[in-house]
Every structure is written in structure tokens, then in C-alpha cells.
Design a protein around this motif. Structure first.
Motif, PDB file in Angstrom:
ATOM      1  N   GLU A  96       6.770  -4.012 -16.547  1.00 52.22           N
ATOM      2  CA  GLU A  96       6.967  -5.408 -16.132  1.00 52.22           C
ATOM      3  C   GLU A  96       7.860  -6.145 -17.124  1.00 52.22           C
ATOM      4  O   GLU A  96       8.729  -6.931 -16.728  1.00 52.22           O
ATOM      5  CB  GLU A  96       5.625  -6.127 -15.982  1.00 52.22           C
ATOM      6  N   GLU A 140       7.016 -13.904 -13.210  1.00 54.23           N
ATOM      7  CA  GLU A 140       6.273 -12.666 -12.999  1.00 54.23           C
ATOM      8  C   GLU A 140       7.041 -11.761 -12.041  1.00 54.23           C
ATOM      9  O   GLU A 140       7.765 -12.242 -11.156  1.00 54.23           O
ATOM     10  CB  GLU A 140       4.878 -12.967 -12.430  1.00 54.23           C
ATOM     11  N   ARG A 161       6.096 -10.038  -9.562  1.00 61.32           N
ATOM     12  CA  ARG A 161       5.755 -10.170  -8.145  1.00 61.32           C
ATOM     13  C   ARG A 161       6.524 -11.299  -7.471  1.00 61.32           C
ATOM     14  O   ARG A 161       6.569 -11.374  -6.236  1.00 61.32           O
ATOM     15  CB  ARG A 161       4.253 -10.404  -7.983  1.00 61.32           C
ATOM     16  N   GLN A 162       7.150 -12.186  -8.257  1.00 59.30           N
ATOM     17  CA  GLN A 162       7.914 -13.293  -7.696  1.00 59.30           C
ATOM     18  C   GLN A 162       9.379 -12.929  -7.440  1.00 59.30           C
ATOM     19  O   GLN A 162      10.095 -13.682  -6.791  1.00 59.30           O
ATOM     20  CB  GLN A 162       7.882 -14.491  -8.664  1.00 59.30           C
ATOM     21  N   VAL A 220       7.157  -0.853  -3.825  1.00 52.72           N
ATOM     22  CA  VAL A 220       6.398  -2.038  -3.418  1.00 52.72           C
ATOM     23  C   VAL A 220       6.436  -2.096  -1.896  1.00 52.72           C
ATOM     24  O   VAL A 220       7.499  -1.933  -1.296  1.00 52.72           O
ATOM     25  CB  VAL A 220       7.005  -3.322  -4.023  1.00 52.72           C
ATOM     26  N   ARG A 263       6.143  -4.174   1.561  1.00 51.93           N
ATOM     27  CA  ARG A 263       6.263  -5.542   2.061  1.00 51.93           C
ATOM     28  C   ARG A 263       5.709  -5.629   3.483  1.00 51.93           C
ATOM     29  O   ARG A 263       5.690  -4.645   4.229  1.00 51.93           O
ATOM     30  CB  ARG A 263       7.717  -6.017   2.040  1.00 51.93           C
ATOM     31  N   GLU A 297       6.734 -11.239   1.666  1.00 49.56           N
ATOM     32  CA  GLU A 297       5.316 -11.054   1.382  1.00 49.56           C
ATOM     33  C   GLU A 297       5.060  -9.582   1.074  1.00 49.56           C
ATOM     34  O   GLU A 297       5.358  -8.709   1.893  1.00 49.56           O
ATOM     35  CB  GLU A 297       4.478 -11.489   2.587  1.00 49.56           C
ATOM     36  N   THR A 298       4.532  -9.293  -0.106  1.00 55.16           N
ATOM     37  CA  THR A 298       4.286  -7.906  -0.494  1.00 55.16           C
ATOM     38  C   THR A 298       2.799  -7.593  -0.486  1.00 55.16           C
ATOM     39  O   THR A 298       1.951  -8.492  -0.518  1.00 55.16           O
ATOM     40  CB  THR A 298       4.864  -7.614  -1.884  1.00 55.16           C
ATOM     41  N   ARG A 299       2.476  -6.291  -0.455  1.00 56.06           N
ATOM     42  CA  ARG A 299       1.105  -5.832  -0.373  1.00 56.06           C
ATOM     43  C   ARG A 299       0.820  -4.838  -1.490  1.00 56.06           C
ATOM     44  O   ARG A 299       1.717  -4.122  -1.922  1.00 56.06           O
ATOM     45  CB  ARG A 299       0.854  -5.145   0.966  1.00 56.06           C
ATOM     46  N   ASN A 300      -0.418  -4.776  -1.901  1.00 59.10           N
ATOM     47  CA  ASN A 300      -0.839  -3.800  -2.909  1.00 59.10           C
ATOM     48  C   ASN A 300      -1.366  -2.514  -2.285  1.00 59.10           C
ATOM     49  O   ASN A 300      -1.633  -1.537  -2.988  1.00 59.10           O
ATOM     50  CB  ASN A 300      -1.911  -4.407  -3.812  1.00 59.10           C
TER      51      ASN A 300
END
Length: 327
Positions: free
Chosen positions: A19, A52, A54-55, A262, A264, A271-274
Motif C-alpha cells: 500500500e 488510501e 482503496r480510493q 481487485v 469491482r 465500487e470495489t469488493r473484497n
């Protein structure tokens, strides 16, 4: 960016380091990549406000068809061109530092398979050998030379010669990797049977319009008995990426430490998903001098334990010449 920063990319060992380096790469590319910078401006996303990973927005990979996606002012060291569906232009990847690409694919191969010198590497890539701008041929050629085995090499359409080489190498108990585009491996498998459980057969995907598209599981079901192996390996990469993910069987891919997948939401690209399935976004930090944050046309699923599957492509997306199979 300089070579010391590239050293940081290839020294990543955990999520915290990934990261940190990824955010530094993002800030650099948001500033020095005109295409990505304008894309962020159109999205009204100020890089200074993004703290971050994720942004960080992902650049749609189709920009490689229409723009010169580069970070920094250097001239091209090498230009890679993807094959595209008839009537559609392929992607162009302007690689500013070929040594960076070589370092990425060599370190990635060693991570998953060890030193190339352990193997005789045979390549069955007929459609790619007919071009001189394929990133897959460039990578494979370097791996063949790194193997230093006298029988390592490319095979265009000489299936008889390839079969003879495989029989000879099996007799010598020589560890061997056969890498091929899917349609050529299937063509070979329909003509010859080989009982060699220790052979590594690796498909790179792609029918190139030569055969009906098949899901990966069906391809593997046809190839395993022909070669006498229990599983088929796979490589996931593309012209726009300088890194690869590898699967040692069952279509479960893993990435090197400097690359992340990642997922989406298929209905909302931001919008992303884990977990679960959706569109595949790729973070490839080896793409220092192009763009490291890419939104692909592939569909995938996070499979757990750091692995992922490639399920197919979005209906509107061009069928690529390598590294995917369409549902």
C-alpha cells in the motif's frame, strides 16, 4: 522515479509495504501521466484528497487503444501491440524501460517456478510468432535464453518435431515446460498422445478465431489426458501489463507481491469488493512508466487465500488474443 524506486517495488513483502509503495506510484502517475491525470480531472478526483489505496480510481484499459499511456517524457524502448478482434484496433503499450519488464517477468517466473535454468522451455505460439511486437513472445524468448538448454525454443507448426523433442526429453527425465496458446495445444493434443506426468503444460489462453471458445475447465479436461498430466498450468497477463499471474492448476491464479487483483461491481465501476465475483481491476506496480491501476474487461472471482479465477469477459469487451477464455 528511478531504479532505486523500482528496487522498492520488487522488494515488497507484505500488504503494508504494498500500500505504501502503491500510493507513491499513484501520486507520481497522477502528476506525470497526462492521460491518467486528465482522467482523474474528468472524474473530479483530486489526488491530494486520496489518502488510501482503496480510493484510487482505475484507468479503463481501452485507453491503451486510443492514447499513448506513458508516465514521464522518455522515448519508447519497445512498443508492444495486442491482437484484437477483426475490425477493432489492438492496444499499444509504450514501454519506456525494457529492463524493467525483463526484471518483472524473470523475477515473477523465479518466484513461482524457480530458476529457468532448471528447465527445457518449449513454446508453441504460432499466431504470436507471426508478429514482431508481441509482449508474450518477448517474454518467452528471454525465458528460453535464460534456460540455456540446447533444446529450448519455439515451434511454429512443426508438431512432429515438437513431439519428437518431448519424447527425447522424457527419456532423459529432463524437467520441461511446454508453454502454448490454447488453440495450438488443443491441435497438438488431437494428433499426439504423451504420457508424461512430470511435464509442465502451461496455456496462455486464446483461440485467435481458430476454434470455438471454451471455458478453461473444458480446455484442461481435453489437454490432461493427451499429455498424461493431472493438471494444466496457466498464465494470466496482457499487453498492457508488465507482470503476470500464474496458476498451477484448476484455474486458480496467484500474483507476485508487486501485483494485486481487485474485484469491482459489474454495475458500478467505482465500487470495489473484497470477495465474490465482478470485473477484474489490476494493480501492477511494475507499470511504473505507463499506468499501474487498470480496469480490465475480464470477469473474475476472488477465490480466497490470495488466489483468483478468471471467469470470462464482459459482453461488450473485445476478445483478447491471450490469457483468457470466454464463457
Amino acid at each position: 522515479m528511478n531504479r532505486s524506486f523500482a528496487d522498492q517495488v520488487f522488494s515488497i513483502r507484505n500488504e503494508q509495504e504494498f500500500e505504501s509503495v502503491a500510493m507513491e506510484v499513484f501520486r507520481y502517475q497522477a502528476s506525470e501521466n497526462p492521460v491518467y491525470r486528465e482522467y482523474l480531472r474528468q472524474l473530479q478526483r483530486d489526488p491530494a484528497d486520496l489518502r488510501e489505496l482503496r480510493q484510487v480510481p482505475f484507468l479503463p484499459i481501452d485507453f491503451f487503444r486510443t492514447h499513448r499511456v506513458v508516465t514521464g517524457p522518455s522515448p519508447d524502448a519497445v512498443l508492444f501491440h495486442s491482437s484484437g478482434t477483426t475490425g477493432l484496433s489492438g492496444s499499444l503499450h509504450h514501454v519506456l524501460d525494457r529492463k524493467l519488464y525483463e526484471r518483472s517477468f524473470l523475477e515473477c517466473f523465479r518466484l513461482f517456478y524457480g530458476d529457468p535454468k532448471k528447465y527445457c522451455i518449449l513454446a508453441l505460439l504460432p499466431s504470436y510468432l507471426e508478429r514482431n511486437d508481441s509482449s508474450l513472445v518477448y517474454m518467452t524468448d528471454h525465458l528460453i535464453r535464460a534456460s540455456a538448454h540446447p533444446d529450448s525454443g519455439f515451434f511454429l507448426d512443426k508438431f512432429d518435431h515438437l513431439h519428437d523433442a518431448l519424447l527425447r526429453l522424457r527419456e532423459q527425465a529432463q524437467p520441461t515446460l511446454l508453454l502454448g496458446v490454447t488453440f495450438a495445444l488443443l491441435d497438438f493434443a488431437e494428433r499426439f498422445q504423451l504420457n508424461w506426468p512430470e511435464l509442465i503444460v502451461m496455456e496462455t489462453g486464446g483461440m485467435k478465431g481458430r476454434r470455438k471458445e471454451l471455458v478453461r475447465a473444458e480446455v484442461h479436461q481435453r489437454l490432461c489426458p493427451a499429455f498424461g498430466v493431472s493438471r494444466i498450468h496457466s498464465e494470466y497477463g496482457m499487453t498492457e501489463l508488465l507482470s503476470q499471474a500464474y496458476s498451477s492448476g484448476e484455474g486458480l491464479f496467484r500474483t507476485p507481491p508487486w501485483m494485486r487483483i481487485v474485484i469491482r461491481d459489474p454495475n458500478d465501476p467505482f465500487e470495489t469488493r473484497n470477495s465474490g465475483s465482478g470485473g477484474i481491476n489490476v494493480i501492477d506496480l511494475a507499470n511504473l512508466y505507463s499506468c499501474s491501476f487498470l480496469e480490465t474487461g475480464d470477469l473474475g472471482r476472488i477465490a480466497g487465500a490470495g488466489s483468483f479465477e478468471v471467469l470470462g469477459r464482459f459482453d461488450h469487451a473485445d476478445i483478447r488474443g491471450c490469457n483468457l477464455l470466454v464463457l
